[in-house]
Design a protein around this motif. Structure first.
Motif, short mmCIF file in Angstrom:
data_model
loop_
_atom_site.label_atom_id
_atom_site.label_comp_id
_atom_site.label_asym_id
_atom_site.label_seq_id
_atom_site.Cartn_x
_atom_site.Cartn_y
_atom_site.Cartn_z
N SER A 51 7.20 5.18 -8.03
CA SER A 51 6.97 4.69 -6.67
C SER A 51 6.88 3.17 -6.69
N PRO A 52 7.17 2.51 -5.58
CA PRO A 52 7.01 1.05 -5.52
C PRO A 52 5.53 0.67 -5.58
N PHE A 53 5.27 -0.61 -5.83
CA PHE A 53 3.90 -1.11 -5.80
C PHE A 53 3.38 -1.04 -4.36
N SER A 54 2.14 -0.66 -4.20
CA SER A 54 1.51 -0.77 -2.89
C SER A 54 1.28 -2.24 -2.58
N ASP A 55 0.96 -2.55 -1.32
CA ASP A 55 0.78 -3.94 -0.93
C ASP A 55 -0.33 -4.62 -1.72
N GLU A 56 -1.46 -3.91 -1.91
CA GLU A 56 -2.58 -4.51 -2.63
C GLU A 56 -2.22 -4.77 -4.09
N VAL A 57 -1.53 -3.82 -4.72
CA VAL A 57 -1.15 -3.99 -6.13
C VAL A 57 -0.13 -5.12 -6.27
N ALA A 58 0.84 -5.18 -5.37
CA ALA A 58 1.85 -6.24 -5.44
C ALA A 58 1.21 -7.62 -5.31
N GLN A 59 0.24 -7.74 -4.41
CA GLN A 59 -0.43 -9.03 -4.25
C GLN A 59 -1.22 -9.39 -5.50
N ALA A 60 -1.86 -8.40 -6.13
CA ALA A 60 -2.62 -8.67 -7.35
C ALA A 60 -1.70 -9.08 -8.50
N LEU A 61 -0.55 -8.45 -8.60
CA LEU A 61 0.36 -8.74 -9.71
C LEU A 61 1.12 -10.05 -9.52
N ALA A 62 1.09 -10.61 -8.32
CA ALA A 62 1.79 -11.87 -8.07
C ALA A 62 0.83 -13.02 -7.77
N ALA A 63 -0.49 -12.76 -7.82
CA ALA A 63 -1.47 -13.81 -7.53
C ALA A 63 -1.47 -14.85 -8.65
N GLU A 64 -1.54 -16.11 -8.28
CA GLU A 64 -1.46 -17.19 -9.26
C GLU A 64 -2.60 -17.09 -10.27
N THR A 65 -3.81 -16.79 -9.83
CA THR A 65 -4.95 -16.69 -10.75
C THR A 65 -4.72 -15.60 -11.80
N ASN A 66 -4.20 -14.45 -11.36
CA ASN A 66 -3.94 -13.35 -12.30
C ASN A 66 -2.78 -13.69 -13.24
N LEU A 67 -1.79 -14.39 -12.74
CA LEU A 67 -0.67 -14.79 -13.61
C LEU A 67 -1.13 -15.78 -14.67
N GLN A 68 -2.03 -16.67 -14.32
CA GLN A 68 -2.58 -17.59 -15.31
C GLN A 68 -3.36 -16.83 -16.38
N THR A 69 -4.08 -15.79 -15.96
CA THR A 69 -4.79 -14.95 -16.93
C THR A 69 -3.82 -14.24 -17.85
N LEU A 70 -2.71 -13.77 -17.31
CA LEU A 70 -1.69 -13.10 -18.11
C LEU A 70 -1.17 -14.02 -19.22
N ALA A 71 -0.92 -15.28 -18.87
CA ALA A 71 -0.38 -16.22 -19.85
C ALA A 71 -1.44 -16.68 -20.85
N ALA A 72 -2.67 -16.89 -20.39
CA ALA A 72 -3.70 -17.45 -21.26
C ALA A 72 -4.34 -16.41 -22.17
N CYS A 73 -4.60 -15.23 -21.66
CA CYS A 73 -5.37 -14.23 -22.41
C CYS A 73 -4.50 -13.21 -23.14
N HIS A 74 -3.33 -12.92 -22.64
CA HIS A 74 -2.51 -11.87 -23.22
C HIS A 74 -1.24 -12.41 -23.88
N ASN A 75 -1.08 -13.70 -23.89
CA ASN A 75 0.07 -14.32 -24.56
C ASN A 75 -0.34 -15.71 -25.05
N PRO A 76 -1.33 -15.77 -25.94
CA PRO A 76 -1.84 -17.08 -26.36
C PRO A 76 -0.82 -17.92 -27.10
N ALA A 77 0.17 -17.29 -27.73
CA ALA A 77 1.20 -18.05 -28.46
C ALA A 77 2.28 -18.59 -27.55
N ASP A 78 2.18 -18.29 -26.25
CA ASP A 78 3.14 -18.78 -25.25
C ASP A 78 4.57 -18.40 -25.61
N ARG A 79 4.79 -17.07 -25.74
CA ARG A 79 6.14 -16.57 -26.02
C ARG A 79 6.90 -16.20 -24.75
#
Length: 430
Positions: A51-79
């Protein structure tokens, strides 16, 4: 064990054994050919639709704060975990298509940023799609980082031959020649941990593809457009996305039940009975376009000097010109226009503004209703509603060449309404 798990285990085990048989590895290990070929099949194929993302999930997955967390905490080597995820969101590409992008996957053509990728999944990097400028700039920054990594590892820039085989997202494991891209397992591991930290439920990256397809359908794109952009190989695959994107059906249901808050008379009970014009009436106001017209926005212009290259004496004000005609090919366009005006009226700051919008669009609304009735009278309504994508050969079909003046259509709809009101009054008196 579920049927889906059984299918995945047996299918992949058979694949491993057959590859070992073809490569000679089975013979080296002493595996008998009869043992390999006797591996049972998975049985009935189980297909799973996302199924597609619901509106709330889509907003969470595209939020700038969450994207920064994705890069900083789950990809520390910046790959490039964040860069790959944003590319998936914006383009709707498959994960494998994104993480296997080549270094030279970007280009500009006519000033438009384009992305080249392997849409066939067989190593042919010959498909290009348009991407937003913001994504183009992000991937350009990733290109510079990848080149810097190569220079650090080899103490030199890549040669033209090496550059042609460099991935945009190179792996940092078993990659001495820098030609190995990141694996899907690496991407999914980081993405899954990020989703778990966000505490928004269980979601997979591929659902971004379904979300984009659903949004395109809701915006008026046809299945042909979506199949072309997303790289679908059949109409059946593209139709998986239709179940939540019933934009045409929603429009019909509003007319079958009651008008929405954006209509002139919200809440009024409606019926789905369309009273077509008589065939004689429809034929009387029909115009055979032939070659005596030129396409305009939402219709056709029958003023010959414009067709021949002369200046338009009405300054291209087509929608207020009696030379402007509508054909069945324009019905879906004007239906979408009607919904846009209703949404504008719904969002009006006060009732006076909403009433003004309804009154301003009322002549056009009558013309649209008249077009539907005229097409129904000629037996062309179903063909008009089934139109998908304009092709040159379509211009020879009756639904294209038979057109009506907008003023005649509006007048015809007025006549039908007046006649219905008169009949209703007579019945009430009786």
């Amino acid at each position: 064990m579920t049927a889906y798990t059984r299918q995945m285990v047996f299918t992949r085990t058979r694949r491993i054994l057959l590859e070992a048989l073809e490569s000679g590895e089975a013979e080296r290990l002493g595996l008998d050919r009869g043992f390999v070929t006797a591996m049972p099949s998975p049985g009935r194929i189980i297909t799973r639709t996302r199924s597609p993302f619901s509106d709330e999930v889509a907003q969470a997955l595209a939020a700038e704060t969450n994207l920064q967390t994705l890069a900083a905490c789950h990809n520390p080597a910046d790959r490039g975990l964040r860069d790959a995820w944003e590319t998936i969101i914006v383009t709707g590409r498959r994960c494998s298509e994104v993480i296997k992008l080549r270094l030279d996957c970007l280009g500009r053509y006519g000033g438009l940023p384009m992305l080249w990728h392997d849409q066939t999944k067989v190593g042919n990097y010959d498909a290009a799609i348009r991407i937003p400028e913001q994504l183009h700039q992000r991937l350009e920054a990733r290109q510079r980082k990848t080149l810097a990594l190569f220079a650090t590892r080899h103490n030199r820039p890549p040669t033209p031959e090496e550059r042609a085989h460099l991935p945009l997202f190179p792996s940092n494991q078993r990659n001495s020649d820098s030609r190995r891209p990141l694996s899907y397992q690496w991407f999914h591991r980081g993405f899954k941990a990020w989703i778990y930290d966000l505490d928004i439920g269980r979601w997979v990256p591929h659902q971004a593809r379904h979300s984009l397809a659903t949004s395109l359908l809701r915006a008026g794109a046809s299945l042909t457009h979506i199949r072309r952009y997303l790289g679908q190989v059949s109409e059946r695959m593209a139709e998986h996305y239709v179940h939540l994107a019933q934009s045409d059906l929603e429009s019909v249901l509003q007319h079958v039940w009651v008008p929405g808050p954006g209509a002139a008379t919200p809440g009024e009970i409606l019926t789905d009975d369309l009273t077509p014009l008589t065939r004689e009436h429809a034929m009387a106001i029909a115009i055979d376009l032939g070659r005596r017209s030129t396409p305009a926005e939402g219709g056709f212009c029958t003023f010959q000097p414009v067709v021949d290259g002369g200046d338009c004496p009405w300054s291209l004000n087509c929608h207020s010109c009696d030379k402007f005609v509508l054909s069945g090919a324009d019905l879906l366009y004007w239906r979408r226009k009607r919904e846009q005006w209703r949404l504008l009226a719904e969002g009006a700051p006060d009732d006076a503004t909403a009433d003004y919008l309804h009154q301003y669009f009322e002549p056009t609304a009558h013309a649209i209703d008249g077009l539907e009735k005229a097409l129904a009278g000629l037996g062309l309504l179903d063909d008009a509603l089934a139109l998908d994508l304009r092709k040159p050969q379509d211009y020879f079909h009756r639904v294209w060449s038979t057109a009506f003046r907008a003023a005649d259509l509006a007048a015809a709809d007025h006549d039908e309404q007046d006649q219905d009101e008169t009949t209703t009054d007579e019945q009430e008196c009786a």
